[in-house]
Each structure stands twice: as C-alpha cells, then as structure tokens.
Design a protein around this motif. Sequence first.
Motif, PDB file in Angstrom:
ATOM      1  N   THR A  46       0.835  -1.201   0.000  1.00 19.37           N
ATOM      2  CA  THR A  46       0.000   0.000   0.000  1.00 19.37           C
ATOM      3  C   THR A  46       0.867   1.247   0.000  1.00 19.37           C
ATOM      4  N   ARG A  47       0.219   2.382  -0.269  1.00 18.03           N
ATOM      5  CA  ARG A  47       0.884   3.687  -0.231  1.00 18.03           C
ATOM      6  C   ARG A  47      -0.143   4.705   0.234  1.00 18.03           C
ATOM      7  N   THR A  48       0.350   5.825   0.745  1.00 14.47           N
ATOM      8  CA  THR A  48      -0.540   6.868   1.248  1.00 14.47           C
ATOM      9  C   THR A  48      -0.780   7.917   0.171  1.00 14.47           C
ATOM     10  N   GLU A  57      -5.023   5.117   2.502  1.00 14.51           N
ATOM     11  CA  GLU A  57      -4.136   4.038   2.080  1.00 14.51           C
ATOM     12  C   GLU A  57      -4.697   3.369   0.832  1.00 14.51           C
ATOM     13  N   PRO A 141     -10.922   1.061  -0.407  1.00 12.26           N
ATOM     14  CA  PRO A 141     -10.377   2.423  -0.458  1.00 12.26           C
ATOM     15  C   PRO A 141     -11.043   3.214  -1.576  1.00 12.26           C
TER      16      PRO A 141
END
Length: 325
Positions: A46-48, A57, A141
């Motif tokens: 994952t990444r922000t 996320e 998300p």
Amino acid sequence: MYKNKSFNGAIFLCFIVLVAFIASGCTSSKSTEEVENDKEQETAKTRTYESEKGPIELPMHPERVVVIDQDYIGDVLASGITPIATTGWAFETPYFKEPLKDVENIGDKVSFSIEKVIELEPDLILTYNDEEYEALSKIAPTVLIPFGKYGDYKERILVFAEILNREKEANQFLADFDKKVETKKKELEPILNKNPKIVILEVTDKDLFLFGDSYGRGGQVIYNELQLNAPQKVVDIAFKEGWAKISQEVIPDYLGEADYILLGVRDNGVENSKEIMKSSLWNDLPAVKSGQVLTYDLNTFYFQDPIALEYQMNEISNFMESKNN
C-alpha cells in the motif's frame, strides 16, 4: 612454479572483481537511498495518497478498480487500467465499446447498485459522488475526485495516474496524443490560417447552452488544441464557467459571427430544436446558410478525456475539410 602461477592467478582474479566493483559504483545513477526506496516500493502493498477526504491508504498496484461515474472512465483507460465495473452510457460510446466489452455495468448516469459493487470486491473505487462516499469507503479504499475540479484534461489524467500509480503510462499516452494533434494541425493548416470562428451550441427542452473550452462537447480540442476561436461575445459569457445559458431571441448576437456551428440536441430537446430550426433567427445565420453546421452525438461529444478528444478531433476536422474541398 605451480604455486606461483596459482597465486598470480588469484591476484589477477581479485583485481578483475575489484575493477568491476569500482566500475559498477561509478556508473550507477542511483544512490544507496534511492535503491533502498525502490526496494521498499517493490515490496510494499500500500501507499498513502492525499485525497480530498484526507490521507488514504491505497493499493500500490490496484487491479480491481470500480469507476462509479462514467465521466472518469476515459481517464482511467488512458492511464492503462481497465476497470472491472462502471456506469452510464459509456458502454454505448464508440471509442469505449471495445475496451469496456468485459466490464460490468453497475448503473446509469445518475445511480448505481452498491450491492453489485460489494459483490465485485474491488481494491479501489473512484467517484465524485460525495453522498455515497462513506458507504463506498466501507467497501474498499475510495478516492473522491470532485466533478469539474480539473478542467484541463492533461491535469486531470495525471491526477488519476497518480491515484492508480500509472504516471509512466499516462505521460506516454499524452505524448502520443500531442503528436496526433500536431499532425492534425498541419493537415488543417489551410483552414486554420483563415482564423475561422466556431461556436458550440446545445439544445434542451427549454434552454440553449453555449460551451467553452473546459466542459466537453469538443471544446478542449477546438479551442485549446486546434487553437480555433469563438466570437468574443461567446468567450465573455461561456469560457469562465465552461458554459452559459442563452435564450432563443439572442441567437444572432452570439452565433452571427460564427463560421462553423457545432450543434448538440439532447433527448428532451428534439421538439425545441425543430422549432428553432424553423425560425429566421436560425436560418439567417451565415454558418447555417453555408451549411457549416455539424450536429454532434451527445454520447460521443460529452466526454473530455484524451480518448474522447481524439475521436472528437477527427470528427471535427473531417467535417471542416469536407466543407473546404
């Protein structure tokens, strides 16, 4: 003698390894920190992302993307992602039919089935539907991209590319499109050199709308890419907001200077358009008298992503060329 040869060979081998190590260090274009960052990105799941709703996320490489609103489907496709589901009349739009042939239809222009979204188990949802954001964000998300916030198609596709982690693909798509625009401008040079004026008009059941360079209907291609102009009166009222409503009585004021007219008729505007076409206000327009009115299909001219713009550019340029042969 044998031991000396072995010893010398070992020294030579060490020398070769040392040279190779130094060379690799000298030629490397990445620092140790950059290499470590690359490794982290490769292994991270994952990444922000800083969204309209705050940090969120997202999957590093989303694979099951649901596009709730048809307005964004072209931006996602141009970024190199085929969604698993979307909505609206995009499925009937010529340039989207093939890429969407295996994509689930989960609703129309104004509504969608949240039950179907749940069943599809997406790993990312894209929408401008603020009312349904909370419900959608409980499924996967969800990134809210406000409608109309990014009027420039290049800026918008790069926003989507960042969300999808597909910046390289999107930039390549834009570079290829730029080349196509330059080729088309050279083909149209004899027409463009005359600096013709062009107006985009759309008819509903009661109203008439003028469109500028940021609200679809071919405006981005006409005014920004092909660099054609609208009459100044149209620029003054329609270009800031992207559109403006006018009455039938002022048609000559805004369309009287137009060399070309792009005309769109919504489903509920058919009868109204017939009445307008009968009027002297319409028939006395120079563009109407010379037959330089292109009636566009709203399904194909509504969208404003690079895929749609290429189609619109070809339609508009073919029409203009046909009237100048």
